[in-house]
Scaffold this active site. Sequence first.
Site, PDB file in Angstrom:
ATOM      1  N   ARG A 173     -10.358  -0.565 -15.522  1.00 44.76           N
ATOM      2  CA  ARG A 173     -10.058  -0.588 -14.088  1.00 44.76           C
ATOM      3  C   ARG A 173     -10.967   0.364 -13.326  1.00 44.76           C
ATOM      4  O   ARG A 173     -10.840   0.459 -12.101  1.00 44.76           O
ATOM      5  CB  ARG A 173      -8.612  -0.176 -13.861  1.00 44.76           C
ATOM      6  CG  ARG A 173      -7.661  -1.337 -13.539  1.00 44.76           C
ATOM      7  CD  ARG A 173      -6.289  -0.742 -13.514  1.00 44.76           C
ATOM      8  NE  ARG A 173      -5.326  -1.449 -12.740  1.00 44.76           N
ATOM      9  CZ  ARG A 173      -4.345  -2.184 -13.254  1.00 44.76           C
ATOM     10  NH1 ARG A 173      -4.279  -2.367 -14.548  1.00 44.76           N
ATOM     11  NH2 ARG A 173      -3.453  -2.730 -12.475  1.00 44.76           N
ATOM     12  N   ARG A 203       7.426 -11.859  -7.234  1.00 49.76           N
ATOM     13  CA  ARG A 203       7.266 -11.689  -8.684  1.00 49.76           C
ATOM     14  C   ARG A 203       8.501 -11.012  -9.273  1.00 49.76           C
ATOM     15  O   ARG A 203       9.025 -10.061  -8.712  1.00 49.76           O
ATOM     16  CB  ARG A 203       6.037 -10.819  -8.923  1.00 49.76           C
ATOM     17  CG  ARG A 203       5.798 -10.474 -10.366  1.00 49.76           C
ATOM     18  CD  ARG A 203       4.363 -10.149 -10.584  1.00 49.76           C
ATOM     19  NE  ARG A 203       4.060  -8.741 -10.359  1.00 49.76           N
ATOM     20  CZ  ARG A 203       2.907  -8.189 -10.713  1.00 49.76           C
ATOM     21  NH1 ARG A 203       1.970  -8.900 -11.285  1.00 49.76           N
ATOM     22  NH2 ARG A 203       2.689  -6.910 -10.479  1.00 49.76           N
TER      23      ARG A 203
HETATM   24  P1  AMP Z   1      -0.387  -3.505 -13.988  1.00 51.59           P
HETATM   25  O1  AMP Z   1       0.841  -3.923 -14.708  1.00 51.59           O
HETATM   26  O2  AMP Z   1      -1.645  -3.926 -14.698  1.00 51.59           O
HETATM   27  O3  AMP Z   1      -0.385  -3.907 -12.538  1.00 51.59           O
HETATM   28  O4  AMP Z   1      -0.415  -1.901 -14.000  1.00 51.59           O
HETATM   29  C1  AMP Z   1       0.638  -1.153 -13.399  1.00 51.59           C
HETATM   30  C2  AMP Z   1       0.199   0.285 -13.227  1.00 51.59           C
HETATM   31  O5  AMP Z   1      -0.109   0.874 -14.497  1.00 51.59           O
HETATM   32  C3  AMP Z   1      -1.059   0.479 -12.393  1.00 51.59           C
HETATM   33  O6  AMP Z   1      -0.803   0.467 -11.004  1.00 51.59           O
HETATM   34  C4  AMP Z   1      -1.511   1.861 -12.881  1.00 51.59           C
HETATM   35  O7  AMP Z   1      -0.720   2.889 -12.359  1.00 51.59           O
HETATM   36  C5  AMP Z   1      -1.212   1.772 -14.374  1.00 51.59           C
HETATM   37  N1  AMP Z   1      -2.371   1.198 -15.121  1.00 51.59           N
HETATM   38  C6  AMP Z   1      -2.404   0.034 -15.823  1.00 51.59           C
HETATM   39  N2  AMP Z   1      -3.609  -0.160 -16.380  1.00 51.59           N
HETATM   40  C7  AMP Z   1      -4.360   0.906 -16.024  1.00 51.59           C
HETATM   41  C8  AMP Z   1      -5.710   1.283 -16.254  1.00 51.59           C
HETATM   42  N3  AMP Z   1      -6.555   0.521 -16.979  1.00 51.59           N
HETATM   43  N4  AMP Z   1      -6.150   2.449 -15.717  1.00 51.59           N
HETATM   44  C9  AMP Z   1      -5.334   3.245 -14.996  1.00 51.59           C
HETATM   45  N5  AMP Z   1      -4.058   2.943 -14.710  1.00 51.59           N
HETATM   46  C10 AMP Z   1      -3.563   1.788 -15.220  1.00 51.59           C
END
Ligand code: AMP
Length: 214
Positions: A87, A126
């Site tokens: 990310r 969602r």
């Molecule tokens: P997601 O389910 O992919 O939308 O991720 C939810 C939250 O987890 C994000 O808003 C971040 O706070 C954290 N997160 C997930 N993947 C990452 C990543 N690769 N780098 C940093 N934070 C992450």
Amino acid sequence: MNLVFLGPPGVGKGTQARVLAGQFGLTAVATGDLIRAEVVAGTPLGCEAKKYIEAGNLVPDDVIIKMVEDLLARDNRQGFLLDGFPRTIAQAEGLERMLRGLGRQVSAAVCLVVAEEKVVQRLGNRRMCPICHRVYNLLHQAPLVSGRCDDHPDAELILRHDDDPATVRHRLQVYRNQTAPLIDYYRQRSLLKEVDGDGPVEDVTGRIVASLSR
Ligand code: AMP
């Protein structure tokens, strides 16, 4: 095949990752799910990560890179599919380094593209199963029984804390600032596959598979 999935929150990465991982026998790694599991378990990593997730900010790179590194080192399937990682540019560089060490490389970076207002609408509708993390959309992918996971009927579907409208707006800003530069990063390496993420799940899957064979 080692795939990376890019795109803003709510674009459908998780849904497509689940389908494609099954279809191609890949290990799906969703960093968001992994971190949420740490939060629920109350581990030190989870306690540290909670404040970032709830505010819609990214968890620090070193924490995430270490988590993915441990997983990939144990992966013995035909490849992996990373949903929500990398990310940031630092994470992409970390990924390149760890893969080199394993004699592997990224095969393609699939970027799903959907208009921002649609993404906001999708996130508001969602719902997620708290047990298996399967994602539903109340408008287009509703569960068989209202409010219940198809695979875990005892589990009541939940709205993620970070899917509230203010946090969603902030997460999209974080995406634009920190994650969108990865599109150019992978384009420069000739690995980028931009795919229209609008429409029925099967149509999007078909487009992704077609893009991978080009
Ligand atoms: P997601 O389910 O992919 O939308 O991720 C939810 C939250 O987890 C994000 O808003 C971040 O706070 C954290 N997160 C997930 N993947 C990452 C990543 N690769 N780098 C940093 N934070 C992450």
